[in-house]
Design a protein around this motif. Sequence first.
Motif, short mmCIF file in Angstrom:
data_model
loop_
_atom_site.label_atom_id
_atom_site.label_comp_id
_atom_site.label_asym_id
_atom_site.label_seq_id
_atom_site.Cartn_x
_atom_site.Cartn_y
_atom_site.Cartn_z
N PHE A 26 0.82 -1.22 0.00
CA PHE A 26 0.00 0.00 0.00
C PHE A 26 0.85 1.27 0.00
N HIS A 27 1.94 1.23 -0.77
CA HIS A 27 2.78 2.41 -0.97
C HIS A 27 2.99 2.62 -2.46
N THR A 28 3.37 3.84 -2.81
CA THR A 28 3.58 4.18 -4.22
C THR A 28 5.06 4.03 -4.58
N ILE A 29 5.32 3.55 -5.78
CA ILE A 29 6.72 3.38 -6.21
C ILE A 29 7.30 4.71 -6.67
N ASP A 30 8.61 4.77 -6.71
CA ASP A 30 9.32 5.95 -7.21
C ASP A 30 9.73 5.67 -8.65
N TRP A 31 8.97 6.24 -9.60
CA TRP A 31 9.19 5.93 -11.02
C TRP A 31 10.59 6.33 -11.50
N LEU A 32 11.05 7.51 -11.07
CA LEU A 32 12.36 7.98 -11.53
C LEU A 32 13.47 7.05 -11.05
N ARG A 33 13.34 6.60 -9.82
CA ARG A 33 14.33 5.70 -9.26
C ARG A 33 14.35 4.36 -10.00
N GLU A 34 13.13 3.84 -10.29
CA GLU A 34 13.03 2.55 -11.00
C GLU A 34 13.61 2.67 -12.41
N LYS A 35 13.33 3.81 -13.06
CA LYS A 35 13.86 4.03 -14.42
C LYS A 35 15.39 4.09 -14.39
N SER A 36 15.91 4.78 -13.38
CA SER A 36 17.36 4.90 -13.24
C SER A 36 18.01 3.54 -12.98
N ARG A 37 17.36 2.73 -12.14
CA ARG A 37 17.90 1.39 -11.84
C ARG A 37 17.91 0.51 -13.09
N PRO A 180 -10.65 -0.62 -11.21
CA PRO A 180 -10.14 0.51 -10.40
C PRO A 180 -8.78 0.20 -9.78
N GLU A 181 -8.63 -1.02 -9.25
CA GLU A 181 -7.36 -1.40 -8.63
C GLU A 181 -6.24 -1.52 -9.67
N ILE A 182 -6.57 -2.07 -10.86
CA ILE A 182 -5.56 -2.22 -11.92
C ILE A 182 -5.07 -0.83 -12.35
N LYS A 183 -6.00 0.12 -12.50
CA LYS A 183 -5.61 1.49 -12.88
C LYS A 183 -4.68 2.08 -11.82
N THR A 184 -4.99 1.82 -10.55
CA THR A 184 -4.17 2.36 -9.46
C THR A 184 -2.81 1.68 -9.43
N ILE A 185 -2.79 0.35 -9.61
CA ILE A 185 -1.52 -0.40 -9.61
C ILE A 185 -0.63 0.07 -10.77
N LEU A 186 -1.23 0.26 -11.94
CA LEU A 186 -0.46 0.72 -13.09
C LEU A 186 0.10 2.13 -12.90
N SER A 187 -0.58 2.91 -12.06
CA SER A 187 -0.08 4.26 -11.80
C SER A 187 1.06 4.26 -10.79
N GLY A 188 1.42 3.05 -10.27
CA GLY A 188 2.58 2.95 -9.40
C GLY A 188 2.30 2.55 -7.97
N SER A 242 10.83 -8.81 -12.34
CA SER A 242 10.49 -9.11 -10.95
C SER A 242 11.20 -8.18 -9.97
N LYS A 243 12.39 -7.66 -10.36
CA LYS A 243 13.14 -6.79 -9.45
C LYS A 243 12.94 -5.31 -9.73
N ASN A 244 12.07 -4.98 -10.69
CA ASN A 244 11.85 -3.58 -11.02
C ASN A 244 10.36 -3.29 -11.19
N GLU A 245 9.80 -2.63 -10.18
CA GLU A 245 8.36 -2.37 -10.17
C GLU A 245 7.93 -1.44 -11.32
N GLY A 246 8.82 -0.54 -11.72
CA GLY A 246 8.50 0.38 -12.82
C GLY A 246 8.46 -0.34 -14.15
N LYS A 247 9.39 -1.28 -14.33
CA LYS A 247 9.49 -2.04 -15.59
C LYS A 247 8.23 -2.89 -15.80
N ARG A 248 7.69 -3.41 -14.71
CA ARG A 248 6.45 -4.21 -14.81
C ARG A 248 5.27 -3.39 -15.29
N ARG A 249 5.33 -2.09 -15.05
CA ARG A 249 4.15 -1.25 -15.27
C ARG A 249 4.29 -0.34 -16.48
#
Length: 728
Positions: A26-37, A180-188, A242-249
């Motif tokens: 129940f937390h939001t990912i950091d897109w910039l950090r995931e992209k950098s990784r 609704p949940e899929i839209k929220t998950i895709l937003s990070g 699996s190790k990058n939440e941004g890549k999955r989304r």
Amino acid sequence: EELNGVGNLMDFLDEPFPDVGTYEDFHTIDWLREKSRDTDRHRKITSKSKESIWEFIKSLLDAWSGWLVMLLIGLLSGTLAGVIDLAVDWMTDLKEGVCLSALWYSHEQCCWTSNETTFADRDKCPQWQKWAELMTGYTEGAGVYLLNYFLYVLWALFFSFLAVSLVRVFAPYACGSGIPEIKTILSGFIIRGYLGKWTLLIKTVTLVLAVSSGLSLGKEGPLVHVACCCGNLFCSLFSKYSKNEGKRREVSYYFPLKTLWRSFFAALVAAFTLRSINPFGNNRLVLFYVEYHTPWYMAELVPFILLGVFGGLWGTLFIRCNIAWCRRRKTTRLGKYPVLEVIAVTGITAVLAFPNPYTRRSTSELISELFNDCGALESSQLCDYINNPNMSRSVDDIPDRPAGPGVYSALWQLTLALVFKIVITIFTFGMKIPSGLFIPSMAVGAIAGRIVGIAVEQMAYHHHDWIIFKNWCRPGADCVTPGLYAMVGAAACLGGVTRMTVSLVVIMFELTGGLEYIVPLMAAAVTSKWVADAFGKEGIYEAHIQLNGYPYLDQDEFTHRTLATDVMRPRRNEPPLAVLTQDSTTVEDVETLIKDTDYNGFPVVVSHESERLIGFVQRRDLILNIKNARQKQDGVVSNSVVYFTEDAPQIPASNPQPLKLRRILNLSPFTVTDHTPMETVVDIFRKLGLRQCLVTRSGRLLGIITKKDVLRHMAQMMNQDPESIMFN
């Protein structure tokens, strides 16, 4: 790198602590950090690929893993969609009877294989028997009707009870639409388990049970959830995903061209798989294939636009009533009895649905019949027109005819079905079983459209000398196609509920194959959106996201003239911002700060006096690093100094070993000045998918704005309850 107590972070963190760099539930990912990784990972693979043939092969496998994932998703999604369709057909018919020649055949399949079926009575064959006929040997009479009625209700209750029980015991996340949940998950956003293996299995099984029970729900929304579970399942097989939440989304804020190609490829594979299974039995991929033989005329745009108005009004009514009911469910004792609620709604639905032939059958069959054009071979009650005995025309070009008694009785039954569907869908959507909204919304629109279509057709027949009909409807011509009105009505109601326009018209093409009716569909879809937007901007999925308090930033413009300083924390009269210093904080200080606060991360400053910003460090990374350092590094104790600088601070030799955490420090956190307009800040959060951004003035840290703060501020500006935003 040195390893004398300070050590290279990744050297001792990789093995036992795979959670470094991951996020809490129940937390939001950091897109910039995931992209950098991901960029770092890619750079590492590219440089290694030049070292040996084996590394080069590994780099090729890494590059192709995305296409392989898409292939697997397409195959599994297509297979599950086909299996669900076939299972729903069979179990829906099981409520009414059984095929004696093969128990696993649906009614239609049973009579296909029969040699005694006639074209006029193609749904009757000796191999298919209703339950009462099988038990008593009689086919007619009050007792037979009541027994069939009782068993229909019993089967419906059994299916829905099984569905809600499986969801409750094994996979609570398998309920609802999932969109609704899929839209929220895709937003990070992270919702652990929402796309898990158990959710996939239980949602697939209970979706069949829920649709077969006859409840006013569809399977299209939950199928999106099922497909996303397939995607998550295959992503977990490749470390790249699996190790990058941004890549999955890679499909929400950030949609690169390669993702478009891969999505197209996955859709192609799924369509090919579905075509191989052929669940609709007509060698076509579309659910409601239509073939109309007459064009539409400009004058018909008036009823099409009126259907658009109806769709917008129905959408507004449905969203307001459904959200009010769901809010009541969340805030009262009703929410404590999900099984009883499902049983009660199923019982009411089945008891009211059985007497009316249009509500007794599956909703997909009903829509299919409403979309159909009346050919010479149609045996439906809706096609009971009075024929002219002197008519000698080709089978496809039948002129408009006066309605017979069957059409009038069908109109009454359809009117009752319309009222029933409008009311019951409000209470059905949002229960603790898989429930889609596409098919019920389309059914409401298709019923209304068919009624309007028949009315226009009869007006054109009886009053062809009126000025509106004179130019295009001559006596004896086939002027009006009521099935087209049903299709337009379905699009209008679906648009009113979901507020889709472009994608809605494309979906209608996909469902019907009716490409030449683009203008009527667009006119109805746009009208329904305008009408519905006049009462409120959000569609049903956005309304449910808001109801659940998910941190989702929609694409609406933010037009208020506030500044970053108005939204940032800390506010006046609040304690100062919790920060770490670059070289004077001890391990004990950090642990105390983590224990006393629940923030996701902490800014790092030069000193408390200067407050000049150095970077930002994540809470989870701090916890894991300190825990790991205490276990693996000698000399790290509570009063060890934690430093984020490149070189260790000058400390006396008698002091304990310091702890270097430079590697987990984000040296380029996103910052704005205190006078940045909130309009710009909202845009930055939306487009970059930020988790938080720091507010500075001349390099000095003033405060922080999180995604939650932005959403709460937006809610406040729209006179909504800011406390409804619950998650970070």
